[in-house]
Scaffold this motif. Structure first.
Motif, PDB file in Angstrom:
ATOM      1  N   ILE A 138       0.840  -1.189   0.000  1.00 31.16           N
ATOM      2  CA  ILE A 138       0.000   0.000   0.000  1.00 31.16           C
ATOM      3  C   ILE A 138       0.877   1.242   0.000  1.00 31.16           C
ATOM      4  N   CYS A 139       0.301   2.316  -0.468  1.00 30.89           N
ATOM      5  CA  CYS A 139       1.003   3.587  -0.499  1.00 30.89           C
ATOM      6  C   CYS A 139       0.839   4.279   0.853  1.00 30.89           C
ATOM      7  N   PRO A 140       1.949   4.597   1.541  1.00 30.70           N
ATOM      8  CA  PRO A 140       1.845   5.217   2.866  1.00 30.70           C
ATOM      9  C   PRO A 140       1.187   6.597   2.823  1.00 30.70           C
ATOM     10  N   LEU A 141       1.310   7.287   1.715  1.00 33.51           N
ATOM     11  CA  LEU A 141       0.693   8.613   1.627  1.00 33.51           C
ATOM     12  C   LEU A 141      -0.819   8.514   1.477  1.00 33.51           C
ATOM     13  N   CYS A 142      -1.262   7.620   0.579  1.00 37.35           N
ATOM     14  CA  CYS A 142      -2.699   7.465   0.349  1.00 37.35           C
ATOM     15  C   CYS A 142      -3.392   6.951   1.603  1.00 37.35           C
ATOM     16  N   ASN A 143      -2.673   6.219   2.428  1.00 35.46           N
ATOM     17  CA  ASN A 143      -3.276   5.631   3.620  1.00 35.46           C
ATOM     18  C   ASN A 143      -2.991   6.430   4.883  1.00 35.46           C
ATOM     19  N   GLY A 203      -1.991  14.541  -3.657  1.00 34.55           N
ATOM     20  CA  GLY A 203      -2.701  13.274  -3.726  1.00 34.55           C
ATOM     21  C   GLY A 203      -2.241  12.425  -4.897  1.00 34.55           C
ATOM     22  N   ALA A 204      -2.779  11.226  -4.939  1.00 33.18           N
ATOM     23  CA  ALA A 204      -2.376  10.285  -5.978  1.00 33.18           C
ATOM     24  C   ALA A 204      -2.881  10.747  -7.333  1.00 33.18           C
ATOM     25  N   LYS A 205      -2.098  10.460  -8.335  1.00 27.82           N
ATOM     26  CA  LYS A 205      -2.449  10.885  -9.682  1.00 27.82           C
ATOM     27  C   LYS A 205      -3.738  10.229 -10.169  1.00 27.82           C
ATOM     28  N   LYS A 251       4.824   1.378  -7.308  1.00 30.76           N
ATOM     29  CA  LYS A 251       4.946   2.804  -7.024  1.00 30.76           C
ATOM     30  C   LYS A 251       3.579   3.449  -7.158  1.00 30.76           C
ATOM     31  N   CYS A 252       3.335   4.439  -6.313  1.00 32.51           N
ATOM     32  CA  CYS A 252       2.112   5.221  -6.407  1.00 32.51           C
ATOM     33  C   CYS A 252       2.519   6.627  -6.872  1.00 32.51           C
ATOM     34  N   VAL A 253       1.957   7.063  -7.960  1.00 31.69           N
ATOM     35  CA  VAL A 253       2.350   8.359  -8.510  1.00 31.69           C
ATOM     36  C   VAL A 253       1.540   9.466  -7.842  1.00 31.69           C
ATOM     37  N   HIS A 254       2.250  10.384  -7.213  1.00 30.53           N
ATOM     38  CA  HIS A 254       1.587  11.510  -6.558  1.00 30.53           C
ATOM     39  C   HIS A 254       1.926  12.808  -7.272  1.00 30.53           C
ATOM     40  N   ILE A 255       0.981  13.710  -7.208  1.00 38.69           N
ATOM     41  CA  ILE A 255       1.201  15.044  -7.737  1.00 38.69           C
ATOM     42  C   ILE A 255       1.641  15.943  -6.577  1.00 38.69           C
TER      43      ILE A 255
END
Ligand SMILES: [Zn+2]
Ligand SMILES: [Zn+2]
Length: 80
Positions: free
Chosen positions: A4-9, A29-31, A57-61
């Motif tokens: 999981i993406c630590p930022l999204c969660n 947030g996530a792209k 990888k989770c792409v964030h803006i």
């Protein structure tokens, strides 16, 4: 176990600095959250990523409030 993406969660924040002015950038947030309003060009971009890096990888803006500039950051998903 899953990745999981630590930022999204909301587990923790990752700070990036703007390459141009070195100011701290804001996570927007996530792209994938932008997909609805974005152009077909970016949708192609995302499907391309899904074949490669986007699996782990989770792409964030990220946004620089000084330069008014967006950047993409690749956040590594972690196992929990
Ligand atoms: Zn994310
Ligand atoms: Zn900047």
């Amino acid at each position: 176990m899953r990745n999981i993406c630590p930022l999204c969660n909301g587990l923790y924040e990752i700070k990036y600095k703007c390459k141009i002015c070195n100011s701290p950038m804001e996570d927007k947030g996530a792209k994938v959250n932008y997909m609805d309003s974005y152009s077909p060009y970016l949708l192609d971009d995302i499907s391309h990523l899904a074949d490669g890096v986007a699996r782990d990888k989770c792409v964030h803006i990220y946004y620089c409030p000084q330069c008014h500039r967006n950047a993409q950051c690749f956040i590594e998903r972690k196992e929990f």
